[in-house]
Design an enzyme around this catalytic site. Structure first.
Site, PDB file in Angstrom:
ATOM      1  N   SER A 126       6.522  -6.746  -3.077  1.00  0.00           N
ATOM      2  CA  SER A 126       5.870  -5.555  -3.590  1.00  0.00           C
ATOM      3  C   SER A 126       4.609  -5.926  -4.371  1.00  0.00           C
ATOM      4  O   SER A 126       3.695  -6.545  -3.828  1.00  0.00           O
ATOM      5  CB  SER A 126       6.857  -4.756  -4.437  1.00  0.00           C
ATOM      6  OG  SER A 126       6.372  -3.463  -4.723  1.00  0.00           O
ATOM      7  N   ASP A 156      10.305   2.730   4.357  1.00  0.00           N
ATOM      8  CA  ASP A 156      10.206   2.365   2.944  1.00  0.00           C
ATOM      9  C   ASP A 156       9.646   3.573   2.214  1.00  0.00           C
ATOM     10  O   ASP A 156       8.497   3.963   2.434  1.00  0.00           O
ATOM     11  CB  ASP A 156       9.288   1.149   2.790  1.00  0.00           C
ATOM     12  CG  ASP A 156       9.175   0.634   1.369  1.00  0.00           C
ATOM     13  OD1 ASP A 156       9.514   1.387   0.439  1.00  0.00           O
ATOM     14  OD2 ASP A 156       8.724  -0.511   1.183  1.00  0.00           O
ATOM     15  N   HIS A 178      12.934  -0.662   0.287  1.00  0.00           N
ATOM     16  CA  HIS A 178      11.841  -1.442  -0.282  1.00  0.00           C
ATOM     17  C   HIS A 178      12.248  -2.866  -0.658  1.00  0.00           C
ATOM     18  O   HIS A 178      11.401  -3.657  -1.071  1.00  0.00           O
ATOM     19  CB  HIS A 178      11.322  -0.718  -1.537  1.00  0.00           C
ATOM     20  CG  HIS A 178      10.034  -1.262  -2.071  1.00  0.00           C
ATOM     21  ND1 HIS A 178       8.887  -1.361  -1.299  1.00  0.00           N
ATOM     22  CD2 HIS A 178       9.706  -1.745  -3.302  1.00  0.00           C
ATOM     23  CE1 HIS A 178       7.921  -1.872  -2.038  1.00  0.00           C
ATOM     24  NE2 HIS A 178       8.383  -2.124  -3.252  1.00  0.00           N
TER      25      HIS A 178
END
Length: 270
Positions: free
Chosen positions: A96, A218, A246
């Site tokens: 991320s 996601d 995610h």
């Protein structure tokens, strides 16, 4: 070796390989999120794990609201950890926001990151004309306000959205516990920096060979983002995963390992 940095960022090392992989965790997490995939790499690589200042078991007394008011403060954490260990030509695996922190470090220090592996990356979370980031400004404001009013409720709200896999509720419970362990004020600032940063312009400057792992669904990072990043980074490879959510390194460790190993194997000898 700078022992103060290693202590500050709670650095841990396993494996005896000649090549080093450095792992960077995402927002609200710590280095323990890598435990489901790390064993697959420890026999061939030296693995370095750390917590950004303010996260996990880092020295939170070293947290500075000024330094960490942008992602460049977190980039500095990564660079200082690498310098403390005298690392070069590493493989960096970032989840991320750490994907973008790794990207910044690769540009700031050419040659440090030889291969960049991004899991669920996003250079910008806000929708703009011609760009689908996934969120309107009002959505982000609501999330940040929720964090201020009732952090535990925010963690409870976000965990199932981020994790998906409703048929495995233990994953949501595990991720909620990870989120809940944070200092609310620190993580709220990290969240604001993460969700409002716009790093789209730096993507063409990334020279490291890059793997983009994009889960097929996601809720935080739409599929369009993976395609966008792939187009912007010249030497990049995009894999749309079967995994949903995610956090594929937590929910779908075997698939995550398979794609990373395939990428690293294909790059040997190039």
């Amino acid at each position: 070796m700078n022992s103060q940095v290693l202590k500050r960022n709670n650095v841990s090392i396993i494996g005896e390989g000649e090549k080093t992989i450095v792992f960077g965790h995402g927002l609200g997490c710590d280095q323990l999120v890598w435990r489901k995939i790390s064993q697959a790499f420890k026999d061939e690589y030296r693995l370095v794990f750390f917590d950004y200042v303010g996260s996990g078991q880092s020295d939170k007394e070293q947290y500075s609201y000024d330094r960490y008011s942008t992602l460049y403060g977190y980039q500095q954490d990564l660079l200082e950890v690498c310098d403390a260990l005298e690392l070069e030509s590493i493989i960096f695996i970032g989840h991320s926001v750490s994907s973008m922190i790794g990207a910044l470090a690769s540009i700031e220090r050419p040659g440090l990151i030889e291969k960049l592996i991004m899991i669920g990356p996003s250079p910008h979370f806000l929708n703009k004309p011609g760009y689908h980031g996934g969120f309107e400004k009002e959505d982000i404001d609501e999330l940040l306000n929720m964090m201020e009013i009732n952090y535990k409720e925010w963690a409870k709200y976000l965990a199932p959205i981020a994790m998906q896999n409703s048929e495995r509720p233990e994953l949501t419970s595990e991720f909620e516990a990870v989120l809940s362990a944070n200092d609310p004020m620190i993580i709220r600032q990290f969240a604001e920096v993460t969700f409002t940063s716009d790093l789209r312009s730096i993507l063409p400057d990334i020279k490291a060979t890059t793997l983009i792992l994009q889960p097929q669904f996601d809720a935080l990072v739409p599929l369009e983002i993976g395609n966008y990043i792939h187009k912007e980074i010249a030497d990049s490879h995009l894999v749309v995963m079967d995994a949903a959510g995610h956090n594929p390194h937590i929910s779908d460790a075997k698939e995550t390992i398979r794609h990373i190993l395939a990428f690293l194997t294909s790059q040997k000898g190039l």
